[in-house]
Design a protein around this motif. Structure first.
Motif, PDB file in Angstrom:
ATOM      1  N   SER A 141     -17.140  39.571  -2.926  1.00  0.00           N
ATOM      2  CA  SER A 141     -15.961  39.764  -2.317  1.00  0.00           C
ATOM      3  C   SER A 141     -15.938  41.059  -1.338  1.00  0.00           C
ATOM      4  O   SER A 141     -16.793  42.004  -1.782  1.00  0.00           O
ATOM      5  CB  SER A 141     -14.839  40.019  -3.366  1.00  0.00           C
ATOM      6  OG  SER A 141     -13.875  40.904  -2.518  1.00  0.00           O
ATOM      7  N   LYS A 167     -13.733  47.044  -2.430  1.00  0.00           N
ATOM      8  CA  LYS A 167     -15.257  46.858  -2.918  1.00  0.00           C
ATOM      9  C   LYS A 167     -16.090  47.838  -2.084  1.00  0.00           C
ATOM     10  O   LYS A 167     -15.621  48.447  -0.990  1.00  0.00           O
ATOM     11  CB  LYS A 167     -15.572  45.402  -2.662  1.00  0.00           C
ATOM     12  CG  LYS A 167     -14.593  44.250  -3.409  1.00  0.00           C
ATOM     13  CD  LYS A 167     -14.294  44.409  -4.914  1.00  0.00           C
ATOM     14  CE  LYS A 167     -14.077  43.224  -5.465  1.00  0.00           C
ATOM     15  NZ  LYS A 167     -12.711  42.994  -5.944  1.00  0.00           N
ATOM     16  N   THR A 195     -12.132  34.974  -3.608  1.00  0.00           N
ATOM     17  CA  THR A 195     -11.510  33.980  -4.396  1.00  0.00           C
ATOM     18  C   THR A 195     -11.438  32.531  -3.720  1.00  0.00           C
ATOM     19  O   THR A 195     -11.978  31.724  -4.575  1.00  0.00           O
ATOM     20  CB  THR A 195      -9.775  34.284  -4.361  1.00  0.00           C
ATOM     21  OG1 THR A 195      -9.747  35.707  -4.952  1.00  0.00           O
ATOM     22  CG2 THR A 195      -9.199  33.320  -5.295  1.00  0.00           C
ATOM     23  N   ASP A 240     -19.823  35.228 -10.380  1.00  0.00           N
ATOM     24  CA  ASP A 240     -19.064  35.901  -9.606  1.00  0.00           C
ATOM     25  C   ASP A 240     -19.678  37.280  -9.296  1.00  0.00           C
ATOM     26  O   ASP A 240     -19.740  38.009 -10.297  1.00  0.00           O
ATOM     27  CB  ASP A 240     -17.769  36.128 -10.525  1.00  0.00           C
ATOM     28  CG  ASP A 240     -16.676  36.845  -9.712  1.00  0.00           C
ATOM     29  OD1 ASP A 240     -16.887  37.491  -8.765  1.00  0.00           O
ATOM     30  OD2 ASP A 240     -15.355  36.740  -9.966  1.00  0.00           O
TER      31      ASP A 240
HETATM   32  C1  PLP Z   1     -12.292  41.668  -6.273  1.00  0.00           C
HETATM   33  C2  PLP Z   1     -12.713  40.551  -7.166  1.00  0.00           C
HETATM   34  C3  PLP Z   1     -12.593  39.015  -6.957  1.00  0.00           C
HETATM   35  C4  PLP Z   1     -11.736  38.594  -5.759  1.00  0.00           C
HETATM   36  O1  PLP Z   1     -12.065  38.832  -4.528  1.00  0.00           O
HETATM   37  P1  PLP Z   1     -10.973  38.790  -3.324  1.00  0.00           P
HETATM   38  O2  PLP Z   1     -11.967  39.037  -2.117  1.00  0.00           O
HETATM   39  O3  PLP Z   1      -9.898  39.796  -3.489  1.00  0.00           O
HETATM   40  O4  PLP Z   1     -10.422  37.522  -3.331  1.00  0.00           O
HETATM   41  C5  PLP Z   1     -13.073  37.991  -7.936  1.00  0.00           C
HETATM   42  N1  PLP Z   1     -13.787  38.413  -8.712  1.00  0.00           N
HETATM   43  C6  PLP Z   1     -14.025  39.694  -9.247  1.00  0.00           C
HETATM   44  C7  PLP Z   1     -14.700  39.943 -10.320  1.00  0.00           C
HETATM   45  C8  PLP Z   1     -13.453  40.826  -8.338  1.00  0.00           C
HETATM   46  O5  PLP Z   1     -13.226  42.069  -8.738  1.00  0.00           O
END
Ligand code: PLP
Length: 360
Positions: free
Chosen positions: A176, A181, A58, A152
């Motif tokens: 992320s 993940k 994020t 993203d």
């Molecule tokens: C997990 C995720 C995020 C955010 O990542 P964080 O490391 O939890 O802040 C953003 N976009 C997508 C599509 C995600 O699955």
């Protein structure tokens, strides 16, 4: 109990060996040696030139939007995790949703141009489940209308498109490294930029804008990650090939068992590799999905409606917009359990339960 996901943990001794080094150096955070080593190792592994390790996916998105100085409207997808949309709003921009393509579940590149106005500054698209967007078409549109592109790639670690890392597309890509993940550093994120100047700017931004002890180069925030998080990232990196292989085998097992089920998978980009980050299945309708979900739950098997409902319809801080394809698909997609130590027998049980539920 079978959860939908479970974080991979390396053997404790491996993590402990990194901790011994941290105790010796007493350097806990602020671009320490492990954080630097992690950046180098990931760059080498994924063949990337410019990369930063930050605190989350994020914050990576927020820094990317800030560094590209985006204003006004940003075109994005309603079929993603909340952070894709909320980062746009957090940075003072307006998300403009474009519906998804029913087969890839990614933003429908053919519908982007119709959403462009004089206020559009960028496209922020998600590689949903790690499946690459139509990056060529998006690049073409961006060039024609002078827009920036951010991907993203939170789900996309390890995916290659036409022989190069998926993070090597767009002006900036983020990932992320959150514990849920497929590759993680407990909490963490990556920013990949095409150009060294943009990366330098983001490097300042990650550290309050400091360009020296008494000098500031940029407006900044605290996006630095710690040595403890880097240690987990480094420890996990050595197991990544095994993790990917295991996930591939489990996914193949699922589809082997579900072959007669009328369930479908999102259509994967033809020129891309898969990282088997998720196990999404598309049902013929929501009724059957709910029935399967319920029967699985009775056996303490947990699934997740990733992503339901459409982000364009439910956010209290945004006007709700109808996205017919997203709404129809979001109702029919379910992510099944998939993680490193999920047993083949558990996959079989999940499939049997689903096939029974569907036939009754
Ligand atoms: C997990 C995720 C995020 C955010 O990542 P964080 O490391 O939890 O802040 C953003 N976009 C997508 C599509 C995600 O699955």
């Amino acid at each position: 109990m079978i959860p939908v996901t479970k974080p991979f943990l390396p053997p404790k001794e491996v993590y402990n060996a990194y901790l011994d080094g941290i105790w010796k150096r007493q350097w806990l955070t602020n671009m320490g040696p492990l954080a630097s080593e992690l950046e180098i190792r990931i760059k080498e592994r994924e063949e990337l030139n410019h990369l930063l390790f930050v605190t989350s996916g994020t914050i990576a998105l927020q820094i990317a939007i800030k560094a590209l100085a985006l204003k006004g409207e940003i075109i994005t997808t309603p079929f993603s995790f909340i952070a894709t949309t909320s980062s746009i709003v957090w940075e003072g921009c307006k998300p403009v949703f474009v519906d998804i393509d029913a087969s890839s579940l990614n933003i429908d590149a053919n519908k982007i141009e119709a959403a462009i106005t004089k206020d559009t500054s960028a496209i922020l698209a998600t590689h949903v489940y790690g499946n690459p967007c139509d990056v060529e078409k998006i690049a073409e549109i961006a060039k024609k209308h002078n827009l920036k592109v951010i991907y993203d790639g939170a789900h996309a670690f390890g995916v290659k498109l036409k022989g190069k890392s998926i993070f090597d597309y767009g002006d900036v890509s983020i990932c992320s490294l959150h514990a849920t993940k497929l590759y993680h550093s407990i909490e963490g994120g990556l920013i990949v930029a095409q150009d060294a100047t943009t990366l330098k700017k983001m490097e300042y931004m990650r550290n309050f804008g400091f360009a020296g002890p008494e000098r500031f180069a940029e407006l900044g925030i605290n996006g630095k990650n710690s040595e403890f998080h880097a240690a987990m990232g480094l420890a996990n990196l050595d197991y990544l090939d095994g993790i990917l292989q295991q996930r591939k085998e489990l996914t193949e097992r699922y589809w082997h068992r579900l072959v007669q089920s009328k369930l479908a998978a999102p259509i994967w980009h033809k020129a891309a590799t898969n990282n088997y980050g998720y196990m999404p299945v598309i049902f013929e309708n929501e009724e059957v999905l709910l029935k399967c979900m319920e029967q699985l739950k009775l056996r303490e098997i947990f699934t997740r409606r990733y992503f339901y409902p459409s982000l364009a319809a439910i956010l209290p801080y945004l006007e709700s917009v109808r996205m017919p394809v997203t709404e129809a698909l979001a109702k029919r997609v379910l992510c099944l359990p998939l993680y490193y130590d999920l047993a083949v027998e558990e996959v079989d049980l999940i499939c049997r339960t689903m096939l029974n539920a569907k036939n009754n």
